[in-house]
Enzyme design. Sequence first.
Site, PDB file in Angstrom:
ATOM      1  CG  ASN A  78       9.430   9.367   1.534  1.00  0.00           C
ATOM      2  OD1 ASN A  78       9.379  10.584   1.406  1.00  0.00           O
ATOM      3  ND2 ASN A  78       9.566   8.547   0.501  1.00  0.00           N
ATOM      4  N   GLY A 109      11.741   0.975   1.107  1.00  0.00           N
ATOM      5  CA  GLY A 109      11.124  -0.276   0.679  1.00  0.00           C
ATOM      6  C   GLY A 109      10.549  -1.129   1.781  1.00  0.00           C
ATOM      7  CB  SER A 125      13.276   7.293   2.295  1.00  0.00           C
ATOM      8  OG  SER A 125      12.510   7.759   1.198  1.00  0.00           O
ATOM      9  CB  SER A 126      14.385   5.975  -2.990  1.00  0.00           C
ATOM     10  OG  SER A 126      12.964   5.944  -2.885  1.00  0.00           O
ATOM     11  CG  ASP A 127      11.310  10.230  -2.332  1.00  0.00           C
ATOM     12  OD1 ASP A 127      10.316   9.523  -2.116  1.00  0.00           O
ATOM     13  OD2 ASP A 127      11.661  10.604  -3.474  1.00  0.00           O
ATOM     14  CG  HIS A 139       3.174   8.065  -4.809  1.00  0.00           C
ATOM     15  ND1 HIS A 139       3.819   6.908  -5.182  1.00  0.00           N
ATOM     16  CD2 HIS A 139       4.130   9.005  -4.751  1.00  0.00           C
ATOM     17  CE1 HIS A 139       5.105   7.149  -5.353  1.00  0.00           C
ATOM     18  NE2 HIS A 139       5.316   8.423  -5.093  1.00  0.00           N
ATOM     19  CG  ASP A 192      -9.195  28.556   6.276  1.00  0.00           C
ATOM     20  OD1 ASP A 192     -10.118  27.813   6.669  1.00  0.00           O
ATOM     21  OD2 ASP A 192      -9.309  29.788   6.116  1.00  0.00           O
ATOM     22  CG  HIS A 226       7.113  11.978  -8.036  1.00  0.00           C
ATOM     23  ND1 HIS A 226       8.411  12.151  -7.645  1.00  0.00           N
ATOM     24  CD2 HIS A 226       6.667  10.919  -7.313  1.00  0.00           C
ATOM     25  CE1 HIS A 226       8.735  11.245  -6.739  1.00  0.00           C
ATOM     26  NE2 HIS A 226       7.688  10.481  -6.523  1.00  0.00           N
ATOM     27  CE1 TYR A 270      -8.141  25.326  13.150  1.00  0.00           C
ATOM     28  CE2 TYR A 270     -10.368  26.238  13.302  1.00  0.00           C
ATOM     29  CZ  TYR A 270      -9.510  25.143  13.245  1.00  0.00           C
ATOM     30  OH  TYR A 270     -10.025  23.874  13.277  1.00  0.00           O
TER      31      TYR A 270
HETATM   32  O1  LIG Z   1       8.149   8.233  -5.106  1.00  0.00           O
HETATM   33  C1  LIG Z   1       8.898   7.322  -4.837  1.00  0.00           C
HETATM   34  C2  LIG Z   1       9.544   6.534  -5.899  1.00  0.00           C
HETATM   35  O2  LIG Z   1       9.199   7.119  -7.139  1.00  0.00           O
HETATM   36  C3  LIG Z   1       9.154   6.976  -3.389  1.00  0.00           C
HETATM   37  O3  LIG Z   1       8.465   7.887  -2.547  1.00  0.00           O
HETATM   38  C4  LIG Z   1       8.574   5.630  -3.042  1.00  0.00           C
HETATM   39  O4  LIG Z   1       7.182   5.745  -3.230  1.00  0.00           O
HETATM   40  C5  LIG Z   1       8.910   5.314  -1.599  1.00  0.00           C
HETATM   41  O5  LIG Z   1      10.276   5.063  -1.585  1.00  0.00           O
HETATM   42  P1  LIG Z   1      11.020   4.670  -0.202  1.00  0.00           P
HETATM   43  O6  LIG Z   1      10.769   5.795   0.801  1.00  0.00           O
HETATM   44  O7  LIG Z   1      10.408   3.363   0.278  1.00  0.00           O
HETATM   45  O8  LIG Z   1      12.471   4.533  -0.598  1.00  0.00           O
END
Ligand SMILES: O=C(CO)[C@@H](O)[C@H](O)COP(=O)(O)O
Length: 245
Positions: A42, A65, A93-95, A116, A139, A179, A233
């Site tokens: 995200n 999702g 977003s879950s984050d 990831h 850098d 993670h 730079y």
């Molecule tokens: O790392 C995680 C879950 O462990 C999140 O980053 C998902 O990979 C994406 O989640 P959404 O942004 O779709 O809620």
Amino acid sequence: MTVFPQGYPQAVLDQIERTRAVVATLHAELPRWGLVVWTAGNVSQRVVVGSEPGPDDLLVIKPSGVTYDELTPESMVVCDLDGTLVDGTRSPSSDTAAHAYVYRHLPHVGGVVHTHSTYATAWAARGEPVPCVLTMMADEFGGDVPVGPFALIGDDSIGRGIVETLRDSRSPAVLMRNHGPFTIGTDAKAAVKAAVMVEEVARTVHIARQLGDTVPIAQSDIDSLYARYQHVYGQQPTNTPESDS
Ligand SMILES: O=C(CO)[C@@H](O)[C@H](O)COP(=O)(O)O
């Protein structure tokens, strides 16, 4: 669709619309650079509501999702810095809590990215910082890419780990243990760049390690390289007609 609470001036509403477009466009960079699969990852950007960054700011982030090919400016969601949805048709977003925590505690940060990406996440799985053995790392990161603590998703734990790790670091990237990478920047584009660069150096150093021992760079050289890259730079030369304009 939630309705904006009364009181946001038109200038802020206009800034939100511009930010929706920027954040939607930058999300496409994550699959483009091979940093995510499916809905992982995200991007967010801060919307400064007052005269300077503060706790009343908002953030724009992707809905949870949703696959990257479905993301549009209109699908981006707006939250306050408690992570509460202010405007949007889908859950954020879950984050979001992690992004919001970073914005609350690091006012100089205007953009946050999470991916990831394979090699950076592999270093996170080992809980090992990526050692600063490339001039490109000096850098961009000013030293090693640090590892943050293991933290469960859904509350302030991840955000707290990001802030505690990066607050006193020159690195714009942190490998959250088990993670994956989170990156920060003055805006979302800078954070996306850091996400691209951390994956690149994680891959290169991984390959170097497979071939043998890596060679450290003296701290004084790391400092010199970092200072040049950050302040020289890509800057406009001072002795050209354009610079006189
Ligand atoms: O790392 C995680 C879950 O462990 C999140 O980053 C998902 O990979 C994406 O989640 P959404 O942004 O779709 O809620």
